[in-house]
Write an enzyme that holds these catalytic residues in place. Structure first.
Site, short mmCIF file in Angstrom:
data_model
loop_
_atom_site.label_atom_id
_atom_site.label_comp_id
_atom_site.label_asym_id
_atom_site.label_seq_id
_atom_site.Cartn_x
_atom_site.Cartn_y
_atom_site.Cartn_z
N LYS A 125 0.85 -1.19 0.00
CA LYS A 125 0.00 0.00 0.00
C LYS A 125 0.89 1.25 0.00
CE LYS A 125 -1.19 2.76 2.91
NZ LYS A 125 -0.84 3.97 2.15
N GLU B 261 9.63 1.32 10.87
CA GLU B 261 10.71 2.26 10.55
C GLU B 261 10.12 3.65 10.73
OE1 GLU B 261 13.85 1.82 9.57
OE2 GLU B 261 13.80 -0.36 9.44
N CYS C 294 14.02 10.78 6.88
CA CYS C 294 13.92 10.30 8.26
C CYS C 294 15.27 10.35 8.97
CB CYS C 294 13.40 8.87 8.27
SG CYS C 294 14.39 7.76 7.24
N GLU D 9 10.38 15.94 15.46
CA GLU D 9 10.75 15.81 14.05
C GLU D 9 10.01 16.87 13.23
OE1 GLU D 9 9.40 12.34 11.86
OE2 GLU D 9 11.36 12.19 10.93
#
Ligand code: NAD
Length: 485
Positions: free
Chosen positions: A175, A249, A283, A382
């Site tokens: 997906k 992750e 990331c 983040e």
């Protein structure tokens, strides 16, 4: 305008069960550039059923590893033959400059070839001696795997999951993120051309609702997820409740420590790439720069000078280093963090606004904050944009290590120093899943993943392959062990 009407379900192109189209907006022009079918839960049901049947029949899992490896090599070849198309699709959907989207395709092919090489060598059956008797330790594919990547490096992330899952013998329902459907549908074409048995691969781009449905699907045995910490927690909770295997992750807040002997040019080049490539939507990007007070101004001046040189603009221009952010929502998020940094008392050394020469597109200037304390929100949360926070330290290595480790996340980190052995020693003390020395390293074939809130499990390399394998022990008699050895 690109129009796609079909989804890739069980290895065939199928019209979606519910006929509805989703617009794809170019983040560079803010215009609709494509429409793609909207995946519905009924499409997921069809894909999972096909994957279940293909797995249970052994059409893929029972093939010799060499045959699976050969199919992955063919898929890599398809990617290599269509670099320009993939690169165009990635740049169109998410604004990644072509100088990054092209290499992303080669990197994805490299990942597939590395998975093929690994599986050719992998000992799926090992005869071992237990305390009492011999046993055979069998490594078997987990089953039907749902792969759910983020959008920021879409092709690479699809392949980082699909490659080892297929190598292990699993069947896959992918997906891809709703923001990056075009390269995902091209990947489906490449899968079709490479030739996999029916049912083994489905590719259904969709949003969070489709992701959540897939995670909860009772016929999915494992979820391989990449995304934010917040969504990762939800996926992990759901998998925990179902006792479903999962790898996560997640996000990062990676620190680059600068030692007093760091080379100015190496630092500037490493930060330009490691903090600002892909407009900071990485990331593992360096988002905190930990700088010794005694040489603070030298280092900051070098970084700021490099940042001023970064070309921001049309991502289809070969010279562009920073394209737009991936969406309007992403730009809003980044701008809200820039405001938060100013409110908390940090100072802008460069950037902070929208580029004046660009009238359209979700652009933000590459931004460096100084006078940042590690407790500020811009140092802890983040941002996922082109924003770097410079945090001074008193010159003691211990203090720098403490600041780097003072984070809820632990994905990546770096040390810049002329003394590589000292940098390596520091690297061993940083609580992160990956670490670079004097630059920003990318290296498919070795493990990648996070400590702490940055995730669970590892992708890539032998550890990545093993996450798609169950381990079974078959107890043996001495005679049978001798026969099998
Ligand atoms: P996100 O968490 O919003 O979405 C990630 C994926 O999950 C998408 O495909 C999305 O459709 C799907 N999703 C959303 N809600 C879901 C749910 N409830 N259940 C199942 N699936 C769901 O993240 P994003 O904004 O797409 O990506 C940015 C984030 O990804 C950043 O935090 C970044 O650090 C992280 N990321 C991590 C890595 C890594 O390897 N560690 C790599 C790239 C990006």
């Amino acid at each position: 305008m690109i129009e796609r009407k079909e989804l890739f379900i069980g290895g065939r192109w199928e019209a979606p069960v519910v006929s509805a189209q989703t617009d794809v907006i170019s983040p560079a022009t803010e215009e609709v550039v494509a429409t793609v079918p909207a995946t519905s839960p009924a499409d997921v049901d069809r894909a999972v059923a096909a994957a279940r049947t293909a797995f249970d029949d052994g059409a893929w899992s029972a093939l010799p590893a060499e045959d699976r490896a050969a199919a992955l090599d063919r898929l890599a070849g398809e990617l290599e033959a269509r670099v320009a198309e993939f690169s165009h699709a990635i740049t169109l959907c998410m604004g990644a400059p072509v100088q990054l989207s092209g290499p992303q395709v080669f990197l994805a092919a490299m990942v597939l070839r590395s998975d093929a090489a690994l599986v050719r060598e992998f000992p799926f059956t090992e005869i071992r001696r237990g305390a009492l008797l011999p046993a055979s330790v069998e490594h078997e594919p987990v089953g039907v795997v749902a792969t759910i990547p983020a959008w920021n490096g879409s092709l690479l992330m699809n392949v980082l999951k699909m490659g080892p899952a297929l190598a292990a013998g699993c069947t896959v329902v992918a997906k891809p993120a709703a923001q990056a459907p075009l390269d995902a549908l091209l990947l489906a074409e490449a899968v079709e051309a490479a030739g996999f048995p029916d049912g083994v691969v489905s590719i259904l781009p969709g949003g969070g609702d489709i992701g959540a449905y897939l995670v909860e699907h009772p016929d999915v045995d494992m979820v391989s997820f990449t995304g934010s910490v917040a969504t990762g927690r939800q996926v992990g909770e759901s998998c925990g409740r179902q006792l479903k295997r999962c790898t996560l992750e997640l996000g990062g807040k990676s620190a680059a420590i600068v030692l007093d002997d760091a080379h100015l040019g190496t630092l500037a080049a490493g930060i330009a790439m490691g903090s600002f490539a892909n407009s900071g939507q990485m990331c593992n990007g360096f988002t905190r720069l930990i700088v010794p007070e005694a040489r603070h101004d030298d280092f900051v001046d070098a970084v700021v000078a490099a940042v001023r040189q970064l070309a921001v603009g049309d991502p289809f221009d070969e010279a562009t280093m920073l394209g737009p952010l991936g969406s309007a929502a992403q730009r809003d998020r980044v701008e809200s963090y820039i405001r938060a940094g100013l409110e908390e008392g940090a100072t802008l050394a460069v950037g902070g606004g929208r580029p004046e020469h660009l009238e359209r597109g979700y652009y933000v200037e590459p931004t460096v904050f100084v006078n940042v304390d590690n407790s500020m929100r811009i140092a802890r949360e983040e941002i996922f944009g082109p924003v770097l926070s410079v945090i001074p330290y008193d010159g003691s290595e211990e203090v720098a290590i403490r600041i780097a480790n003072d984070s809820e996340m632990g994905l990546h980190g770096a040390v810049f120093s002329a003394d590589e052995a000292r940098a390596y020693r520091i690297g061993r003390r940083i609580r992160t899943g990956t670490f670079s020395i004097n630059g920003f390293s990318v290296n498919p074939g070795v493990p990648f993943g996070g400590y702490k809130d940055s995730g669970l499990g590892r992708e890539s390399g032998i550890e990545g392959l093993k996450s798609f394998l169950e381990v079974k022990t078959i107890h043996l008699t001495e005679d049978l062990a001798t026969e099998l050895s």
